[in-house]
Design a protein around this motif. Structure first.
Motif, PDB file in Angstrom:
ATOM      1  N   PRO A  97      38.432 -11.989  18.930  1.00  0.00           N
ATOM      2  CA  PRO A  97      38.907 -12.656  17.718  1.00  0.00           C
ATOM      3  C   PRO A  97      40.127 -13.513  18.028  1.00  0.00           C
ATOM      4  O   PRO A  97      40.739 -13.382  19.084  1.00  0.00           O
ATOM      5  CB  PRO A  97      39.265 -11.487  16.795  1.00  0.00           C
ATOM      6  CG  PRO A  97      39.648 -10.386  17.738  1.00  0.00           C
ATOM      7  CD  PRO A  97      38.777 -10.558  18.952  1.00  0.00           C
TER       8      PRO A  97
ATOM      9  N   GLY B 242      36.116 -18.005  13.929  1.00  0.00           N
ATOM     10  CA  GLY B 242      35.121 -18.216  12.893  1.00  0.00           C
ATOM     11  C   GLY B 242      34.072 -17.126  12.847  1.00  0.00           C
ATOM     12  O   GLY B 242      34.259 -16.019  13.383  1.00  0.00           O
ATOM     13  N   HIS B 243      32.912 -17.458  12.253  1.00  0.00           N
ATOM     14  CA  HIS B 243      31.919 -16.430  11.942  1.00  0.00           C
ATOM     15  C   HIS B 243      30.491 -16.821  12.322  1.00  0.00           C
ATOM     16  O   HIS B 243      29.558 -16.096  11.976  1.00  0.00           O
ATOM     17  CB  HIS B 243      31.985 -16.103  10.441  1.00  0.00           C
ATOM     18  CG  HIS B 243      33.342 -15.653   9.999  1.00  0.00           C
ATOM     19  ND1 HIS B 243      33.777 -14.364  10.132  1.00  0.00           N
ATOM     20  CD2 HIS B 243      34.380 -16.350   9.463  1.00  0.00           C
ATOM     21  CE1 HIS B 243      35.030 -14.267   9.684  1.00  0.00           C
ATOM     22  NE2 HIS B 243      35.413 -15.457   9.269  1.00  0.00           N
TER      23      HIS B 243
ATOM     24  N   GLN C 162      29.341 -14.175  14.836  1.00  0.00           N
ATOM     25  CA  GLN C 162      29.353 -12.873  14.163  1.00  0.00           C
ATOM     26  C   GLN C 162      28.142 -12.704  13.252  1.00  0.00           C
ATOM     27  O   GLN C 162      27.556 -11.619  13.159  1.00  0.00           O
ATOM     28  CB  GLN C 162      30.641 -12.747  13.367  1.00  0.00           C
ATOM     29  CG  GLN C 162      30.917 -11.365  12.800  1.00  0.00           C
ATOM     30  CD  GLN C 162      32.292 -11.325  12.166  1.00  0.00           C
ATOM     31  OE1 GLN C 162      32.764 -12.312  11.604  1.00  0.00           O
ATOM     32  NE2 GLN C 162      32.954 -10.180  12.278  1.00  0.00           N
TER      33      GLN C 162
ATOM     34  N   ASN D  10      37.021 -11.829  12.865  1.00  0.00           N
ATOM     35  CA  ASN D  10      36.322 -13.053  13.265  1.00  0.00           C
ATOM     36  C   ASN D  10      36.035 -12.958  14.759  1.00  0.00           C
ATOM     37  O   ASN D  10      36.444 -11.980  15.419  1.00  0.00           O
ATOM     38  CB  ASN D  10      37.134 -14.315  12.945  1.00  0.00           C
ATOM     39  CG  ASN D  10      38.461 -14.389  13.699  1.00  0.00           C
ATOM     40  OD1 ASN D  10      38.528 -14.256  14.918  1.00  0.00           O
ATOM     41  ND2 ASN D  10      39.545 -14.605  12.953  1.00  0.00           N
ATOM     42  N   TYR D  11      35.348 -13.944  15.285  1.00  0.00           N
ATOM     43  CA  TYR D  11      35.229 -14.109  16.734  1.00  0.00           C
ATOM     44  C   TYR D  11      35.568 -15.553  17.072  1.00  0.00           C
ATOM     45  O   TYR D  11      34.921 -16.483  16.589  1.00  0.00           O
ATOM     46  CB  TYR D  11      33.828 -13.753  17.237  1.00  0.00           C
ATOM     47  CG  TYR D  11      33.580 -12.266  17.277  1.00  0.00           C
ATOM     48  CD1 TYR D  11      34.200 -11.481  18.240  1.00  0.00           C
ATOM     49  CD2 TYR D  11      32.774 -11.646  16.332  1.00  0.00           C
ATOM     50  CE1 TYR D  11      34.005 -10.102  18.264  1.00  0.00           C
ATOM     51  CE2 TYR D  11      32.570 -10.280  16.351  1.00  0.00           C
ATOM     52  CZ  TYR D  11      33.190  -9.516  17.327  1.00  0.00           C
ATOM     53  OH  TYR D  11      33.002  -8.152  17.339  1.00  0.00           O
TER      54      TYR D  11
ATOM     55  N   THR E 252      34.818 -21.913  15.360  1.00  0.00           N
ATOM     56  CA  THR E 252      35.746 -22.138  14.242  1.00  0.00           C
ATOM     57  C   THR E 252      34.981 -22.225  12.923  1.00  0.00           C
ATOM     58  O   THR E 252      35.524 -22.702  11.926  1.00  0.00           O
ATOM     59  CB  THR E 252      36.550 -23.440  14.465  1.00  0.00           C
ATOM     60  OG1 THR E 252      35.638 -24.570  14.466  1.00  0.00           O
ATOM     61  CG2 THR E 252      37.315 -23.409  15.775  1.00  0.00           C
TER      62      THR E 252
ATOM     63  N   GLU F 208      33.817 -21.677   9.515  1.00  0.00           N
ATOM     64  CA  GLU F 208      34.502 -21.025   8.388  1.00  0.00           C
ATOM     65  C   GLU F 208      35.796 -20.354   8.841  1.00  0.00           C
ATOM     66  O   GLU F 208      36.242 -19.358   8.263  1.00  0.00           O
ATOM     67  CB  GLU F 208      33.570 -20.032   7.675  1.00  0.00           C
ATOM     68  CG  GLU F 208      32.340 -20.710   7.078  1.00  0.00           C
ATOM     69  CD  GLU F 208      31.397 -19.736   6.383  1.00  0.00           C
ATOM     70  OE1 GLU F 208      31.663 -18.516   6.438  1.00  0.00           O
ATOM     71  OE2 GLU F 208      30.406 -20.193   5.803  1.00  0.00           O
ATOM     72  N   GLY F 209      36.373 -20.912   9.898  1.00  0.00           N
ATOM     73  CA  GLY F 209      37.653 -20.430  10.399  1.00  0.00           C
ATOM     74  C   GLY F 209      38.712 -21.499  10.275  1.00  0.00           C
ATOM     75  O   GLY F 209      38.764 -22.229   9.282  1.00  0.00           O
TER      76      GLY F 209
END
Length: 463
Positions: free
Chosen positions: A270, A275-276, A279, A291-292, A350, A352-353
């Motif tokens: 993370p 982001g996701h 994930q 997150n990752y 990234t 949704e990050g």
């Protein structure tokens, strides 16, 4: 280090908090037939050695050791040596074998002397960067005392155990134990391991820095010097389990891999901007992680290679392949790059990050003069996926004031304030399958809502 009990199995949460700190599960030590069939992206890619090559358990290793009056058990940083000795001793006692243990750590120099040795390579404490050490492993030991250690009388087997044990020069079988680099970091975060020659636990970031610029450099040199002495290679990334194999079988496996297609085991982290995408789509990742940000797909100092036999898995560092078979991997370029693999692959997520940190990699002249590296870090961003308004930041705006930009960055670091980055750095709209070229010296970043495949020319010191 906490006490252990092999009679009362701990819960997953107890084990995780005691000797490793990560929400991502440790790689399984054994895969069932169903688990070994993965349709799509496999987070545990393995290379089969055929049947009977990898053994499991401390009992089986103890059975092998009992045939010798003296044995050396050496290994990398991150090994939980107290646990290894405890589990082996339990196995020996069940078989009525009397063992005498000698700890290599008892012959280390005093911690303050070790600190004096390593400090010149660590730079300022607040800085990310150090320089690769020129130290050797025997610099950390009272080496003449260690070499005087002899067999213990009145026991069936004398075992010299711990990192650096083989410096004793005993002409006996050497067992070498390894821990993957990501697991070493997870153990640092749980304060279950320390740096080479240190008893005091430091902040995880500082221990990682010292490992990267000192410990791992020293231990890789030591490991390379042992290749003709090691009899058994062991993987101890799990608590209460060990998988091990004969070195000759491992060497054959590495030789084969060096001449064919291979994939290393990725690991995921993370980050502040993470982001996701991964994930949500990659099976086996913890859906509860915040997150990752990264998937490290192929980086010599970070990744490992997993071998499989009868469902049992054994991981060795990717740098072991380079230490043993760099000529096959690099061909005519082996003379220049040595045991380093000069290309890196990773995913930057990234989705949704947030925006990746703004960064710039040094020129070739600067990195050679200040860090002694052969090459610098030239990069590409390949956009695997992105949302409609995703951007990549690349290159300065015309006519910026460098002093003003530096002032804004330093204020941001000190106060946590946002920087209007587009005032200084160009923003480019990203599209799926775009390729961005990022020469060294070019300021850059991936904006939010991207999944980037980053392919880089990478020195040992990388970001």
């Amino acid at each position: 280090m906490s006490e252990i009990s092999i009679q009362s199995p701990e819960t997953h949460e107890q084990v995780r908090s005691r000797f490793r700190k990560s929400t991502q599960a440790v790689m399984p030590f054994h895969l069932s037939g169903k688990q070994s069939i993965v349709d799509g992206y496999d987070i545990y890619p393995s290379h089969s050695l055929g049947s009977g090559k990898i053994k499991n358990g401390y009992a089986s290793l103890a059975e092998w050791i009992r045939g010798y009056p003296m044995v050396v058990i050496d290994g990398y940083s991150g090994v939980l040596w107290d646990e290894v000795q405890t589990y082996l001793d339990e196995a020996f006692k069940k078989e009525g074998i009397k063992t005498g243990w000698i700890r290599a750590a008892d012959y280390l120099k005093h911690e303050r002397d070790v600190l004096d040795l390593v400090t010149p390579f660590l730079g300022e404490r607040e800085a990310v960067w150090g320089t690769r050490t020129t130290l050797e492993l025997d610099d950390f030991f009272r080496i003449e005392e260690l070499k005087k250690v002899r067999e213990i009388e009145g026991v069936d087997c004398t075992i010299l155990i711990g990192t650096g044990a083989s410096l004793s020069d005993w002409n006996v079988p050497v067992i070498y134990l390894d821990v993957p680099k990501n697991e070493i970091q997870f153990r640092m975060r749980a304060s279950s391991v320390t740096n080479l020659g240190m008893h005091t636990v430091d902040e995880p970031a500082q221990m990682y820095k010292q490992s990267y610029f000192v410990d791992w450099v020293v231990l890789n040199r030591h490991k390379a010097s042992l290749s003709n002495r090691i009899t058994i290679q062991g993987d101890v990334q799990w608590e209460q389990e060990i998988n091990w194999m004969l070195w000759k079988d491992l060497a054959d496996g590495l030789e084969h891999l060096s001449k064919t297609v291979l994939r290393v085991r990725p690991w995921f982290e993370p980050g502040a901007w993470g982001g996701h995408w991964m994930q949500e789509r990659i099976e086996g990742l913890n859906k509860d992680e915040i997150n990752y940000a990264w998937s490290f797909e192929l980086i010599v100092p970070e990744n490992g290679i997993v071998f499989e036999s009868d469902g049992y898995l054994l991981e060795v560092p990717f740098d072991l392949l380079m230490l043993q078979n760099n000529q096959n991997i690099l061909g005519k370029h082996a003379g220049y790059f040595g045991t380093e693999f000069p290309i890196r692959f990773d995913f930057l997520d990234t989705w949704e990050g947030g925006n990746l940190s703004i960064q710039c990699h040094p020129s070739l002249g600067y990195i050679r003069e200040n860090f002694g590296e052969h090459i610098t870090q030239d990069e590409t961003y390949y956009i695997l996926d992105c949302k409609k308004d995703a951007q990549v930041y690349l290159g300065f705006q015309e006519g910026i004031d460098p002093s003003d930009f530096r002032e804004k960055l330093e204020k941001s670091k000190a106060e946590g304030s946002a920087v209007d980055i587009e005032t200084y750095v160009q923003a480019h709209t990203a599209h799926k399958h775009d390729l961005f070229l990022i020469p060294n010296g070019t300021v850059h970043s991936a904006g939010a809502d991207n999944l980037v495949l980053e392919i880089s020319a990478t020195p040992y010191i990388f970001t």
